[in-house]
Each structure stands twice: as C-alpha cells, then as structure tokens.
Write an enzyme that holds these catalytic residues in place. Structure first.
Site, PDB file in Angstrom:
ATOM      1  CG  HIS A 187      -1.852  -1.151   1.278  1.00  0.00           C
ATOM      2  ND1 HIS A 187      -3.054  -1.177   0.606  1.00  0.00           N
ATOM      3  CD2 HIS A 187      -1.750  -2.340   1.912  1.00  0.00           C
ATOM      4  CE1 HIS A 187      -3.657  -2.327   0.826  1.00  0.00           C
ATOM      5  NE2 HIS A 187      -2.889  -3.053   1.624  1.00  0.00           N
TER       6      HIS A 187
ATOM      7  CG  PHE B 288      -2.759   9.647  -1.626  1.00  0.00           C
ATOM      8  CD1 PHE B 288      -3.791  10.062  -0.817  1.00  0.00           C
ATOM      9  CD2 PHE B 288      -1.536  10.273  -1.505  1.00  0.00           C
ATOM     10  CE1 PHE B 288      -3.609  11.082   0.093  1.00  0.00           C
ATOM     11  CE2 PHE B 288      -1.343  11.299  -0.600  1.00  0.00           C
ATOM     12  CZ  PHE B 288      -2.385  11.699   0.204  1.00  0.00           C
TER      13      PHE B 288
ATOM     14  CE  LYS C 169       1.252   4.407  -5.371  1.00  0.00           C
ATOM     15  NZ  LYS C 169       2.334   5.356  -5.055  1.00  0.00           N
TER      16      LYS C 169
ATOM     17  CG  ASP D 112       6.275   8.623   2.594  1.00  0.00           C
ATOM     18  OD1 ASP D 112       6.532   8.583   3.811  1.00  0.00           O
ATOM     19  OD2 ASP D 112       5.397   7.918   2.071  1.00  0.00           O
TER      20      ASP D 112
END
Length: 551
Positions: free
Chosen positions: A234, A237, A255, A349
């Site tokens: 995951h 988004f 994805k 991230d």
C-alpha cells in the site's frame, strides 16, 4: 494490526466490549474490501434486542449486503446505560493517514408491549450529522424488520373524498418532478463526461513523453481483476498489485489510484515527477493507464520486496555488506533528486517501506505520491506535514515546509534503522533502557560513549567496527536537530565511500531551537489563514520549548 491486542490481521472488523482486545473479529479480505484503499466504505451495525443479536455489514456499495460479515449473540444490557454517547475515533499508530466520516445515521426503536414480540411503535428517533446534506449518496437506513403501521382512516377517507382531480394533480406533479430529476441527471452526467474527457486530454498531453500507455483490459487481466490476493503493498494514496501479463509472462507492479480526487491528484503528481526521472537507484516506471475513470501506474517488480521486510520479516538477517550497498544506493538517489535534476525533487516520504530491492539487493527508491518539485534555491510552500512518524524532521512538523534537509533527516532515520535493526518508533514493550524513538536512543548511546552497542544484534558482530561507526555517525549527522547543520546528500555519498570525513558529531544531542524572528517568518504562510494568536515561548533548560496556539 497490533499483535499486542491479538488482532487477526491489518484488514478486519472487530467487536470490542470494554476492552481493546476484540471479542469477535472477521477478515474483510473475504469480501474483497481493503480498508487502506481510500475508497468510501459503508457499514451497518444493527442490534435486535428481541433475539439478542448484533449484526455488522460492510460494503463499498450503498446497498446493505444480504449476509452480515459478523453476527454475534449479545445482550447489550450489560454494556449500555439509559443515556449514552455515540462517537467515532481514529488512530494512525505512528503513520500519517486521513480518516473521515462522510455520512452517518442513528435510528432507535423500542417495543411498547410486555412481550418480546410486541410490535414497535410507528415513530422512531433518528439522529444524523449536520453535514449529511453535502454527501452525494448517503447509505440508506437499515430497513425495519416490521411492517409500518397503516395510515389512519381519516387520512384515507380524506384522500378518497378529493376524487379524480386530486389523483390527476398527484400524477401531474409526479411527472413534472420526474422530468426535472431526469434533466438534472442528464446535466450531471454530461458535466462529468466533459470533465473526465478534459482531464483525459490534459492527462495525455502532460505525459505524452512518458513511457508506454497500457490498456485497462491488459492491466485488469494481469492482476486477475485486481484480486485482493495479488496485493503486495500500500503506497501513498494507492494500492500496489502484482501483475503477470499472460501473453509474455512479464511480471510487473501495478499501482492503482485511490478512488477520490485527492488520490488522483497525488497520482498525477507522482506520474509527472517520476516520468521525467532516470537513475539506477529509482524504481523504473514502465507505463501508465487512464481509462474508466482510473489511473494506473506500472513499475518494475522488485523480487526482494521492500527494505523493511528484508530487515524485520526475513528468515535470515540481511548481511552487513548488503546493508552498506543499500544505504549508498538510497543516498545516490536522493543526491540526484536534490542536486542533479533540472528541478529539485523533495521526496517527503523516505522510509524503509518505500525502498525496494532487486535480485542483487540494489536499492530502488519509490513511491513519489507525496513528492514535490521546486525550483533550485527557492523556498517551498508550506503544507500540512505528511509522511510517517519517526522519519519526520522536527522543523517540518512545526512549519509544514518540506526542504531537501527534511529528506536528509528522514534518510538519517533510515540509516540508524538499517544499522541497528530497530524501527524508528518502537511499539509494544521495548527492552530495558531502549527509548521508543530510535534517533533519541542512538543519541543517548553516543553520549555515553557506547555508540557501537546500537549495532544490530542479529549481525552477531559480522561487520567492521570502523565501518559500523562511520555509518552510525552519518545517521546522527543527518538527524541533527538543526537543519542547517545537516550534510547534503552529495556529501553523504562521499562519506559512505570514504572520500570525505564525517563531520564532528557532538556527544550530546543539541537542543531543538528556533529564533523567534526566523520562526515567525517561516510560519507566516502557515498561519495566515487563522484568525488567532501565535504564542512563542522558550526556556533556559537544555531543550527549548515552542508553543503554538492557533485559535
């Protein structure tokens, strides 16, 4: 999922009764429902006091499923009072997530007779949230198990006395409203079609220089209709599926965008950024698809999975040479993003779960869903801090302004995680003298002159002490509280290959401090929308304190 609370997995519904340990739980994977998909999910919780049964139903649709996913025999008399509150709560357990209640309704009916079979009264109390009108299609209320009471005779007789004229009026009004509704429906769908067509044209024009365009049919077949069993991760988004093309056997990672406007915007941003990047330590984008209102990205599949799984879930410990190679590869990728691209890219991230490994344990940095492009030497805009706790720089949490130095801090946390074999935020019962925050713990060991004790015990001493010390010091240098004191990623690469010395790292972690004037300037954009007071205070103790009250 929380092992301490005996959760069955990370995608379930559980019934908690005066305890965070669920008395009953059901796996949502059987319904092909993914709580992390970003899709709107409807739930129905119904209790029948006559039979003492609590039923829970979950669905992506607004229609309640025929069979509940969880049915529990229960007497709520033991748990409820005459006056109670109904509420919602959410927890991120160290991650940055978005939880929202888009629509809710509560209905209660009580019997009027002495026996359990007495019919309920014809009235019911219904409580709804004040923002329910803003939702396009709220889930319907659960149907009552009993038939509604018949209308009174006076109302029935009055309708009869009105005669054919009243009936004609009703029919005419009904036809008018039906035509009005049909016209509105046609208008909405035409606007939606034009919007999607315009979006598709804009989308195609933006990425015309990007890799191959796949068809939705190809990717649907490769992922077996996006089978839940094909889910391999995951991302920001979106959900990542393993795809196998039947015609040639090629294996890819697909994805799939979350079905909301924010998810689609993030996907478009990710595609526009990564479509222009070329580096051996970045996950390669093979292509894309934009059909049927969906946005899909196709990447190379990394056979060794993510770095966090290699560190914490593999049967054998990740050897020290591979760890060094991985850290060097990630540093090279970030140096490319920060200093070698035409426009600087801030990843925002950087963490071990976003670092993928190929068959030779070469690192590939991926998941650019939160990435931002900025002009070199220009200050980025302030936003809401996004990312994962434990990897976020203190100034980023405070101001919401991401820079290349915030990526450096995240990389420092990754370095310490790889060297120590501990997660940035320890959950559950930590060993004695181990802080819940990895960066703080390593700083404490450095202060005590015991830096090498931070090395991963699973390595069993199979590493060069000088190399381990160098890596740990690089991690602390990147984790410096002062962003200006952190090295650039280009200099980090030089340190790791031995071409440059690691800067002097103080034994005691410096206090996190900001000058009042600098803080006010950096926060000016962040607080401009608030009509309130910003108060800044500091103390003379070792750790400075800054309080922000936004009213």
């Amino acid at each position: 999922m929380d092992v301490e609370y005996k959760d069955i997995n990370g995608n379930h519904v559980g019934l908690d009764l005066n305890s965070v340990v669920s008395s009953q739980a059901a796996d949502l994977g059987g319904l092909d429902i993914d709580l992390k998909s970003g899709n709107v999910i409807n739930s129905w919780i119904e209790y029948d006091s006559s039979f003492g049964v609590l039923n829970i139903s979950i669905s992506y649709s607004n229609l309640k499923p025929k069979n509940p996913i969880l049915s529990v025999s229960l007497s709520l008399d033991q748990y409820v009072n005459d006056f109670m509150y109904v509420g919602f709560s959410g927890s991120t357990q160290g991650s940055t997530e978005v939880h929202s209640i888009e629509w809710w309704s509560f209905s209660s009916r009580s019997g009027s007779g002495s026996g359990p079979t007495s019919p309920p009264p014809s009235t019911a109390t219904t409580l709804t949230n004040p923002t329910a009108d803003s939702v396009k299609s709220p889930p319907p209320l659960p149907p009552s198990s009993s038939s509604p009471s018949p209308p009174s005779s006076s109302c029935h007789n009055q309708l009869c006395r009105e005669g054919p004229g009243a009936v004609a009026g009703v029919v005419t009004a009904g036809a008018f409203f039906l035509a009005l509704f049909a016209g509105a429906l046609i208008w909405v769908y035409s606007k939606k079609f034009k919007h999607e067509n315009k979006l598709g044209q804009s989308f195609a024009s933006e990425i015309i220089k990007s890799p191959k365009e796949f068809t939705y049919k190809e990717l649907k077949a490769a992922t077996r209709c996006f089978d839940a069993n094909r889910i391999i991760g995951h991302g920001a988004f979106g959900t990542v599926y393993k795809g196998i093309f039947p015609e040639n056997g090629d294996i890819v990672a697909v994805k799939r965008c979350s079905h909301n406007s924010q998810g689609k915007n993030e996907f478009l941003a990710e595609l526009l950024i990564i479509g222009t990047l070329r580096h051996r330590n970045l996950v390669r984008l093979q292509g894309w698809c934009h059909e049927k209102g969906e946005i899909l990205l196709v990447y190379d599949l990394m056979p060794k999975g993510s770095l966090d799984k290699a560190l914490f879930e593999a049967k054998t410990p990740l050897p020290w040479p591979e760890r060094q190679k991985i850290l060097l590869g990630v540093a090279s990728a970030l140096a490319y993003l920060h200093q070698e691209c035409d426009r600087q890219v801030i990843h925002r991230d950087v963490k071990t779960s976003n670092i993928m490994l190929d068959e030779a344990y070469n690192a590939k940095l991926g998941d650019f869903g939160l990435a931002r492009q900025v002009e070199h030497d220009k200050s980025p805009d302030a936003t809401v801090a996004a990312g994962t706790m434990g990897y976020l720089a203190p100034e980023y949490l405070l101001t919401g302004r991401a820079t290349d130095k915030t990526d450096v801090f995240s990389y420092g946390a990754v370095v310490l995680e790889v060297a120590s074999g501990r997660r940035p935020i320890e959950t559950g019962k930590a060993p004695a003298r181990v802080s819940g925050n990895l960066v703080e713990w390593v700083w404490g060991l450095h202060k005590e002159g015991k830096l090498l004790t931070a090395a991963d015990a699973k390595l069993e001493g199979c590493f060069e002490e000088s190399a381990m010390r160098r890596v740990l010091l690089v991690g602390l240098a990147c984790s410096h509280p002062d962003p200006l004191a952190r090295p650039t990623m280009r200099s980090v690469v030089q340190m790791l290959v031995g071409e440059a010395e690691v800067p002097m790292v103080p034994r005691t972690k410096p206090a996190t401090s900001f000058s009042t004037s600098h803080l006010l300037l950096t926060l000016q954009d962040s607080v401009s929308d608030y009509n309130g007071i910003v108060t800044i205070s500091s103390s003379s103790s070792e750790n400075s304190y800054i309080g922000l009250d936004l009213v």
